[in-house]
Design a protein around this motif. Structure first.
Motif, short mmCIF file in Angstrom:
data_model
loop_
_atom_site.label_atom_id
_atom_site.label_comp_id
_atom_site.label_asym_id
_atom_site.label_seq_id
_atom_site.Cartn_x
_atom_site.Cartn_y
_atom_site.Cartn_z
N GLU A 1 58.72 48.32 51.75
CA GLU A 1 58.47 49.77 51.87
C GLU A 1 58.24 50.40 50.50
O GLU A 1 57.38 51.28 50.34
CB GLU A 1 59.66 50.45 52.56
N GLN A 2 58.98 49.93 49.51
CA GLN A 2 58.81 50.43 48.14
C GLN A 2 57.42 50.09 47.61
O GLN A 2 56.74 50.92 47.01
CB GLN A 2 59.90 49.83 47.24
N PHE A 3 56.99 48.84 47.86
CA PHE A 3 55.67 48.44 47.37
C PHE A 3 54.57 49.22 48.10
O PHE A 3 53.55 49.56 47.50
CB PHE A 3 55.44 46.94 47.54
N GLU A 4 54.78 49.49 49.37
CA GLU A 4 53.79 50.25 50.13
C GLU A 4 53.59 51.64 49.53
O GLU A 4 52.47 52.14 49.40
CB GLU A 4 54.23 50.36 51.59
N LYS A 5 54.69 52.27 49.12
CA LYS A 5 54.60 53.59 48.47
C LYS A 5 53.91 53.48 47.11
O LYS A 5 53.15 54.37 46.72
CB LYS A 5 56.00 54.19 48.31
N ILE A 6 54.17 52.38 46.40
CA ILE A 6 53.51 52.15 45.10
C ILE A 6 52.01 51.99 45.31
O ILE A 6 51.20 52.58 44.58
CB ILE A 6 54.10 50.90 44.41
N GLU A 7 51.64 51.19 46.32
CA GLU A 7 50.22 50.97 46.64
C GLU A 7 49.49 52.27 46.95
O GLU A 7 48.35 52.46 46.57
CB GLU A 7 50.11 50.06 47.86
N ASN A 8 50.16 53.15 47.67
CA ASN A 8 49.54 54.40 48.11
C ASN A 8 49.73 55.53 47.10
O ASN A 8 49.48 56.69 47.42
CB ASN A 8 50.11 54.81 49.47
N GLN A 9 50.19 55.18 45.90
CA GLN A 9 50.39 56.14 44.82
C GLN A 9 51.34 57.27 45.21
O GLN A 9 51.21 58.40 44.74
CB GLN A 9 49.05 56.71 44.35
N GLN A 10 52.30 56.95 46.06
CA GLN A 10 53.32 57.93 46.42
C GLN A 10 54.49 57.92 45.45
O GLN A 10 55.28 58.86 45.40
CB GLN A 10 53.83 57.65 47.85
N THR A 11 54.61 56.83 44.69
CA THR A 11 55.68 56.71 43.71
C THR A 11 55.20 55.83 42.56
O THR A 11 54.39 54.91 42.78
CB THR A 11 56.95 56.11 44.36
N GLN B 1 51.07 57.65 33.84
CA GLN B 1 52.27 58.14 34.52
C GLN B 1 53.01 57.02 35.26
O GLN B 1 53.98 57.28 35.96
CB GLN B 1 51.88 59.25 35.51
N GLY B 2 52.54 55.79 35.09
CA GLY B 2 53.20 54.65 35.71
C GLY B 2 52.77 54.35 37.13
O GLY B 2 53.37 53.51 37.80
N PHE B 3 51.70 55.01 37.60
CA PHE B 3 51.19 54.74 38.95
C PHE B 3 50.20 53.58 38.93
O PHE B 3 49.47 53.38 37.94
CB PHE B 3 50.50 55.99 39.51
N LEU B 4 50.17 52.85 40.03
CA LEU B 4 49.20 51.78 40.19
C LEU B 4 47.80 52.38 40.24
O LEU B 4 47.55 53.34 40.97
CB LEU B 4 49.49 51.01 41.48
N ILE B 5 46.88 51.81 39.49
CA ILE B 5 45.51 52.32 39.47
C ILE B 5 44.81 51.92 40.76
O ILE B 5 44.71 50.73 41.07
CB ILE B 5 44.76 51.80 38.22
N GLN B 6 44.35 52.91 41.51
CA GLN B 6 43.82 52.67 42.84
C GLN B 6 42.61 51.73 42.84
O GLN B 6 42.48 50.87 43.71
CB GLN B 6 43.43 53.99 43.50
N ALA B 7 41.76 51.88 41.85
CA ALA B 7 40.57 51.02 41.77
C ALA B 7 40.96 49.56 41.58
O ALA B 7 40.29 48.66 42.10
CB ALA B 7 39.66 51.48 40.63
#
Length: 351
Positions: free
Chosen positions: A33-43, A80-86
């Motif tokens: 669940e944590q990784f899913e939020k990271i993937e979707n740039q929610q955290t 900001q530490g977010f996963l780059i969507q591209a």
């Protein structure tokens, strides 16, 4: 295939079971669940290291545990530490191309080992982290530990003599540490700590950084650290390993005092020691007086200007530390050496 929009969605469709681990500073589990939020740039990614997320993905077939794979992904993060969507989209596209048929359609639980073939986001962990990861992966999938586990148990229980450590395998110690909550393993490790020669103790410490020890185990580690620092005869590698072992415990006044004690010695001038504090004990550096001592030692340490800039670039990527470091940079009581190091990193007109 175009309907799949995330890595977790792709994995769920495979029919296999999967777990995520961080492989950056240490090896640690985190939830799907944590990784899913990271993937979707929610955290933001919770454990950034060198501006990247270092992720291990363990996937296995619940009906046949021999059918499994481990993927190691090094994914760049934004400021900001977010996963780059591209990057995530590119990775997903490559995975669908290499393994999409098996993962998406067959739902067999089988995952191809070569799914990351020629992938620019894959990396190979060092041997230490691979040993810890392997220990976690067998424990997670209820598989037996390695062939070295029983020998490590016997050694730490004192059954073969603490001086007879030469035949110990790193993997066996990793298995024992990761299984510290099983049976009497934690008690066995705790009782062995005062008696261990330097080499097996250093290996133990590098494994301990990846677990959360119970109170008795951490108490034994702190006692040995205090004795070692009082004697002052250990080499820098030993102190660095000790620092890594201490890092796994809660950030208590005792732990802070031990890190401060290390920083107050010449050990802190050695690259391996100051790096261990920066990469494993960064939570301690949120205490301003400790951060001040750390920066002063880093500025005059053997790692030089290159080490100063590299270590601080990594620490300043963490939001909790960035503002505190900038405050210390503006401290009027900073030394000329720290002022010069800051100037070399940011320019002499930094203010």
């Amino acid at each position: 295939m175009s309907q799949i929009s995330s890595l977790t969605e792709l994995l769920r469709q495979s029919g296999g079971q999967f777990r995520f681990f961080d492989m950056g500073r240490r090896v640690q589990k985190f939830s799907v669940e944590q990784f899913e939020k990271i993937e979707n740039q929610q955290t933001p990614y919770p454990y950034p290291y060198l501006q990247h997320a270092w992720v291990a993905l363990m996937v296995w077939n619940p009906k046949n545990k021999q059918q499994g794979a481990a993927w190691f992904l090094k994914l760049p993060l934004d400021e900001q530490g977010f996963l780059i969507q591209a990057v995530r989209d590119d990775l997903l596209s490559r995975l669908l191309k290499n393994a999409g048929g098996v993962l998406q359609h067959e739902q067999s639980g089988e995952v191809p080992d070569d799914a990351l073939k020629d992938n620019p986001f894959s990396f190979k962990p060092d041997q230490e982290k691979m040993a810890i990861f392997h220990a976690y992966s067998t424990l997670t999938s209820s598989e037996p530990a390695s062939q070295y586990f029983e020998h490590a148990q016997q050694y730490f229980a004192g059954q073969i003599g603490f001086d007879n450590w030469q035949s110990l395998g790193f993997q066996g110690i990793a298995d024992l540490v990761v299984r510290h909550e099983k049976g009497s393993n934690s008690k066995v490790i705790t009782q062995a700590i005062p008696h261990l020669p330097d080499v097996p103790f250093e290996v133990l410490c590098t494994c301990l950084e990846s677990i959360q020890p119970d109170h008795s185990l951490y108490e034994a580690l702190c006692l040995r650290a205090e004795q070692t620092l009082t004697q002052g005869t250990a080499n820098a590698n030993h102190i660095a390993a000790l620092t890594r072992g201490l890092s796994s415990g809660p950030t208590t006044p005792r732990k802070m005092a031990l890190i401060k004690q290390i920083l107050d010695t010449d050990y802190a001038l050695e690259p391996e020691v100051i790096t261990a504090i920066a990469t494993r004990c960064h939570e301690c550096l949120q205490e301003p007086t400790l951060l001040q001592v750390f920066l002063e030692k880093l500025a005059i340490g053997e790692s030089g200007q290159t080490g100063f800039s590299r270590i601080l670039s990594d620490l300043m990527f963490m939001p909790a530390l960035r503002a505190l470091i900038l405050m210390q940079f503006r401290n009027e009581d900073r030394s000329p050496e720290l002022t010069a190091a800051i100037g070399a990193m940011f320019g002499s007109d930094f203010s």
